[in-house]
Design an enzyme around this catalytic site. Sequence first.
Site, PDB file in Angstrom:
ATOM      1  CD  GLU A 159      -3.173  -1.295   2.066  1.00 63.60           C
ATOM      2  OE1 GLU A 159      -2.965  -0.272   3.054  1.00 63.60           O
ATOM      3  OE2 GLU A 159      -4.039  -2.045   2.053  1.00 63.60           O
ATOM      4  CD  GLU A 277      -3.429  -6.477   3.099  1.00 67.52           C
ATOM      5  OE1 GLU A 277      -4.260  -5.724   3.638  1.00 67.52           O
ATOM      6  OE2 GLU A 277      -2.406  -6.168   3.230  1.00 67.52           O
TER       7      GLU A 277
END
Length: 504
Positions: A159, A277
């Site tokens: 991220e 995820e």
Amino acid sequence: MRITVAEHPCGRLSDAWRFAVGTGRFELALRRDYQDSLALIQREIGFRHIRGHGLFSDGVGVHRPYDYRGERHVRHAFTYLDQVVDAYLELGIRPFLELGFMPADLASGDQTVFWWRGNVTPPRSHTEWADLVRATVGHLVDRYGLAEVRGWPIEVWNEPDLTDFWQDADAGAYHRLYEVTAHAVKEVDAELQVGGPALSPGAGDDWLPRFAEFVTDRSVPVDFVSRHAYTSGPAQHVPFGVHQTLAPAARLLEQFASPRQQLAGTPLAELPVHVTEFNSSYRPDNPIHDTAFHAAYLAPVLAGGGDLVDSFAYWTFSDMFEEQGVPTTLFHGGFGLLTHRQIKKPTYHLYAFMSRLGDQVLARGADHLVTRDDSGRVTVLAWAPVDVTGRDPVDGHTVRLSLPVAPARTAFLLRSSVSEEAGNAWRAWCELGRPASPTAYQLDLLRTAAEPARRHASLPVVAGRVELDLHLTRHEVTLAEVTPVTDETPPWWDERRLFGREPS
């Protein structure tokens, strides 16, 4: 209305749902409870890869600088790395390697994330970072073999579009890190799989196209693209937990579809897409994760997600997870399919049900998925609709099906269900008074309460079909397995003689 299921398959069921699963930070895999939990997961579900943060964080101890005769040197130590990967392979699961976070002695700053302080700043030396990557990947190839490691996806960072995970969310700095890392991986072997950028659900629509433009313009290797998916709103904090609003589960599927939409017309358009995820809430302390609602909420995602991406990894397999610190109670809203000490949550059973489906898809619907395997066993996964606001709960729902069955007089039905009343250890824990540290007896009670309700019956087969009515209670997810019966009852069998009576 009864749905007549076609006899011939309309497609094959993707197993993208089991390609990977998430985990807490890398070195947690050294613990007994972790390995016991993963062994259970692998026996009853069977994931192929496992991904988590912190491979290069200081707790694993790979990057070990030292001074000798006034000069800086770096020793790459693989003591913990080897133990973790050995354990994974013994349990039948392979790494999905995430390269991060930054070792403290290589970091350009002191910004960290999580209770365990993963450093999220760029390297102060890209050369030393590249050496770290080459040494680690090269060691894995030497230890486990090139053919094996070629099957392990290698993802660069986590991220980088969020300031919490990458200093200033600096796209240019991430592109530089990706470029150096990808070339270092390919220097070990050109067929190793490397990719990224592991974007968060909130990444702007320009992040992935800019990444595609960068790697294309500079001929940087990329073998897959990755992103994450969550559906929860801002955190409403309470002591040791949060509550959040949820978007409908369809929003997860929209997020799954977005990389291919954003990459259409680019050289990366045909690459595999991995959602490394996904979950409802992005918080490891939201009690929604522990509930029966959660299983029913995610059922349509597991049933349909494989049509959109090459994999989508549930975050995470176990509550052994310490981003917000050590949990204070057994049930605490953790991401896991299992709590500590292997208490199964309702969403665990959703995955276990998926593992029992056949690979031939006979029918799909908004509340069901029908499959068949090569033995002729027909399986139905069905779920009750949910209301994400909690204001208008659906207390009853029925799925009526006419199923094609191989020639037989009868079929055997085995039905397994989780709901508010069944297979719901969280509800049982609440009824026990929410004990923070359950006794051995209470743990046994919870394990018993965690098992699905199971029932069985003999169903008539008429003209090659079985009529099946599945009445679902609130937040129920059910698996119905229908198997044609070959009757081997001997001709002398008489039920009445169980009690010693002579046949009339």
